[in-house]
Design an enzyme around this catalytic site. Sequence first.
Site, PDB file in Angstrom:
ATOM      1  N   LYS A 189       0.830  -1.201   0.000  1.00 54.02           N
ATOM      2  CA  LYS A 189       0.000   0.000   0.000  1.00 54.02           C
ATOM      3  C   LYS A 189       0.873   1.263   0.000  1.00 54.02           C
ATOM      4  O   LYS A 189       2.083   1.194  -0.212  1.00 54.02           O
ATOM      5  CB  LYS A 189      -0.954  -0.017   1.204  1.00 54.02           C
ATOM      6  CG  LYS A 189      -1.906  -1.208   1.227  1.00 54.02           C
ATOM      7  CD  LYS A 189      -2.799  -1.262   0.003  1.00 54.02           C
ATOM      8  CE  LYS A 189      -4.005  -2.165   0.169  1.00 54.02           C
ATOM      9  NZ  LYS A 189      -3.728  -3.522   0.622  1.00 54.02           N
ATOM     10  N   ILE A 190       0.281   2.412   0.262  1.00 56.86           N
ATOM     11  CA  ILE A 190       0.979   3.682   0.063  1.00 56.86           C
ATOM     12  C   ILE A 190       2.090   3.876   1.089  1.00 56.86           C
ATOM     13  O   ILE A 190       3.204   4.270   0.751  1.00 56.86           O
ATOM     14  CB  ILE A 190      -0.025   4.852   0.123  1.00 56.86           C
ATOM     15  CG1 ILE A 190      -1.221   4.577  -0.809  1.00 56.86           C
ATOM     16  CG2 ILE A 190       0.673   6.158  -0.266  1.00 56.86           C
ATOM     17  CD1 ILE A 190      -0.852   4.276  -2.250  1.00 56.86           C
TER      18      ILE A 190
END
Length: 388
Positions: A189-190
């Site tokens: 994810k980010i």
Amino acid sequence: MIPYGRQWIDDADIQAVVDTLRSDWLTQGPAVGKLEAALADLCHAPHAVAANSATSALHIACLAIDVGPGDVVWTVPNTFVASANCARLCGADVDFVDIDPTTYNISVPALEHKLRKAAMIAGRLPKAVIPVHFSGRAPDQEAIWTLAKDYGFRVIEDASHSVGATHQGEPVGSCRSSDIAVFSFHPVKIVTTAEGGLATTRDAALADRMARLRTHGITKDQQLMSNKDEGGWYYEQIELGLNYRLTDMQAALGLSQLRRLYEFLRRRRELVARYERLLADVPVTRPLIDVLEESAWHLYVIRIDPKRTGKTRRQVYDSMRAAGIGVQVHYIPVHLQPYYRALGFKPGDCPEAERYYEEALSLPLYPAMSNAEQDQVVDALKTSLRCA
């Protein structure tokens, strides 16, 4: 192998974890509170509750709004199974709303039609709707929130892909058009805490309950306890909770990662814009990028139409994998998983999501990816389509 996504850990991240290992706190401690404060500030939300995964955060979000047996929760099929499983773990039923064919998010017209139909035939209206931010792009939360007020359901945003994303100038996670929003800190994810998740809300009571539910349903709040004078050691379990706590080691990593959030987002957007240029003449359907600077761009998904390319998605997938490109598919429609088929769902229930699945292919996208690696991905795609 060039993976479809991966974490980017630097020396400062490693040092943050080492410092925590040398501190007095390994499990839930001060770093967790600092991470919660940082995300609350980022999202312009007054409350944030960290958990050991986004799945756990979704579960306690459902529990906090009293989802249980006899209720039904609606979500989309184009997501990871956790978006639906969180309701099943509460004993509730699940139903699915089809996706928009261009954004791949929940179709608001389909949602409205399904709500109207349920109301007309005295069917079960949802206790909650869980719209998913596919790839980091927010759905039309304002329209969903309006429907929530009209039909009386709660809204939990599955914003797992959307740390740092915005929507119409407002940070995702502000919860101005939802009850709760949930983020993921999985390595692809980010930003990452290795495993981890977090829920934001504007409702202090929901935040307090989620914090209690992640810790066995235990409280030391005198106002909530039955006995008042047992002593400073005393606590009471006032409801059935779970051990969903994030550790300070994970929180320290997440806090360090947040230093580079905007660097990560900027690079993801640069790579998306570059894919758009490099794939302009390739016969695939590229993702909609009208909100390039708003989406967090967790994924870059193209679609392979066999009639247009003469190749199936499976052929392209196998060819690229053989060339060392770790393409992936996001997602297998949840309603077609064997567990949900056993509950009565079947092919044809969500035609847009099923059509999308037959063609979808996620190309590698992560901040540490170099231009040369991206060129390699594009070359392999062209070769696999025989249009190099």
